[in-house]
Design a protein around this motif. Structure first.
Motif, PDB file in Angstrom:
ATOM      1  N   PHE A 121       6.051   0.788  -6.678  1.00  0.00           N
ATOM      2  CA  PHE A 121       4.312   2.175  -6.465  1.00  0.00           C
ATOM      3  C   PHE A 121       5.598   3.384  -6.468  1.00  0.00           C
ATOM      4  O   PHE A 121       4.120   3.891  -5.800  1.00  0.00           O
ATOM      5  CB  PHE A 121       3.307   1.873  -5.562  1.00  0.00           C
ATOM      6  N   VAL A 157       6.165   5.484  -9.050  1.00  0.00           N
ATOM      7  CA  VAL A 157       5.480   6.747  -9.513  1.00  0.00           C
ATOM      8  C   VAL A 157       4.272   7.105  -9.362  1.00  0.00           C
ATOM      9  O   VAL A 157       4.079   8.109  -9.395  1.00  0.00           O
ATOM     10  CB  VAL A 157       6.528   5.562 -11.296  1.00  0.00           C
ATOM     11  N   ASN A 158       3.552   6.238  -9.984  1.00  0.00           N
ATOM     12  CA  ASN A 158       1.551   6.246 -10.469  1.00  0.00           C
ATOM     13  C   ASN A 158       1.078   6.131  -8.312  1.00  0.00           C
ATOM     14  O   ASN A 158       0.044   6.217  -8.840  1.00  0.00           O
ATOM     15  CB  ASN A 158       1.954   5.413 -10.840  1.00  0.00           C
ATOM     16  N   GLY A 159       1.982   5.649  -7.897  1.00  0.00           N
ATOM     17  CA  GLY A 159       1.815   5.359  -6.214  1.00  0.00           C
ATOM     18  C   GLY A 159       0.390   4.309  -6.060  1.00  0.00           C
ATOM     19  O   GLY A 159       0.656   2.916  -6.816  1.00  0.00           O
ATOM     20  N   PRO A 192      -2.031   1.887  -6.025  1.00  0.00           N
ATOM     21  CA  PRO A 192      -3.984   1.432  -6.870  1.00  0.00           C
ATOM     22  C   PRO A 192      -4.742   1.329  -6.030  1.00  0.00           C
ATOM     23  O   PRO A 192      -4.733   0.825  -4.038  1.00  0.00           O
ATOM     24  CB  PRO A 192      -3.560   0.192  -7.666  1.00  0.00           C
TER      25      PRO A 192
END
Length: 275
Positions: free
Chosen positions: A194, A196-198, A200
């Motif tokens: 997680f 890059v995009n954190g 979810p």
């Protein structure tokens, strides 16, 4: 696992004997060494093996446990032998005055075998370790059809005082159902995926709803540690915290100095009550 297998026979033979240390199962000379020399070599080799990954609280100020790494990738015929080695390691720490909980990873499908569970129970009882030091780390494939068969084996281990950890939580529906039913004592989540995009929002919400402590695994970058803190994880492990060590080295660990240094430079909000 067949009751006639060599490992199962070995376990049954050990049932009423004091648990001392793992021995070679073949009993035959190895590379021309005498039995005494072989025993001495095996004892030395086992002490030097880099097999134990330390687990710390998120701030890195306290050692909270260890994962016995050889079991993470073990083939089925090796599971009982390595489980014995893991128990022997926890016993070594306990007799040395350190109460270090050890997580021994086991594939969930193996827990569906009553013979295999019988062997685990015999070994655990024979170790005479206090409740809380022996932990099973269960690895579950998404959509596995043997989940119901393994639950009875897990419940039998839990009745002995063995704690259950879920090692590879991914947010899958099958994982959620398993956690809701079994209520494990620890849920492990790899945070590296997680970066890059954190995290979810769905998984974040799921984790917040759990009663079980969260273990952030494979912490190798500062970003992973920040995500673990923001998530409210109680425990962390990985290369940033500390690399795997031998069982003797584990006796001298009390904290993760790298994590402590990071937190001293970048103080974060306290999520888990540690001072």
């Amino acid at each position: 696992m067949s009751p006639k297998s060599r490992l199962y026979t070995l376990v049954k033979a050990w049932k009423n004997k004091p648990f001392q240390e793992v021995r070679d199962v073949c009993g035959e000379p190895w590379l021309g060494l005498s039995s005494e020399a072989l025993e001495e070599y095996q004892s030395w080799s086992k002490r030097q093996a880099i097999s134990n990954e330390p687990i710390f609280n998120t701030q890195g100020t306290k050692l909270t446990g260890s994962i016995f790494r050889p079991l993470l990738t073990a083939a089925e015929p090796q599971l009982l032998r390595l489980f014995m080695e893991g128990l022997d390691t926890i016993t070594y720490w306990y007799r040395s005055g350190r109460f270090i909980p050890g997580i021994l990873p086991i594939p969930e499908k193996s827990m569906a075998s009553s013979n295999f569970v019988d062997a685990l129970i015999d070994l655990t009882l024979n170790s005479r370790l206090p409740v809380g030091l022996v932990n099973l780390g269960i690895q579950i494939n998404e959509g596995a059809d043997y989940a119901d068969l393994s639950k009875e084996g897990l419940l039998r281990m839990r009745r002995l005082g063995v704690l259950i950890h879920f090692l590879n939580f991914s947010g899958a529906a099958s994982h959620m159902r398993w956690i809701e039913e079994m209520q494990p004592e620890g849920i492990h989540l790899e945070l590296g995926q997680f970066r890059v995009n954190g995290l979810p929002a769905e998984i974040n919400a799921q984790i917040k709803s759990f009663r079980s402590p969260i273990y952030a695994s494979k912490i190798t970058l500062l970003k992973d540690l920040e995500n673990a803190t923001n998530l409210g994880a109680s425990h962390c492990y990985g290369g940033l915290m500390m690399s795997p060590v031998s069982r003797h080295q584990m006796l001298h660990i009390s904290d993760s100095r790298i994590a402590k240094a990071i937190f001293s430079l970048h103080p974060h909000k306290n999520h888990n009550g540690d001072k």
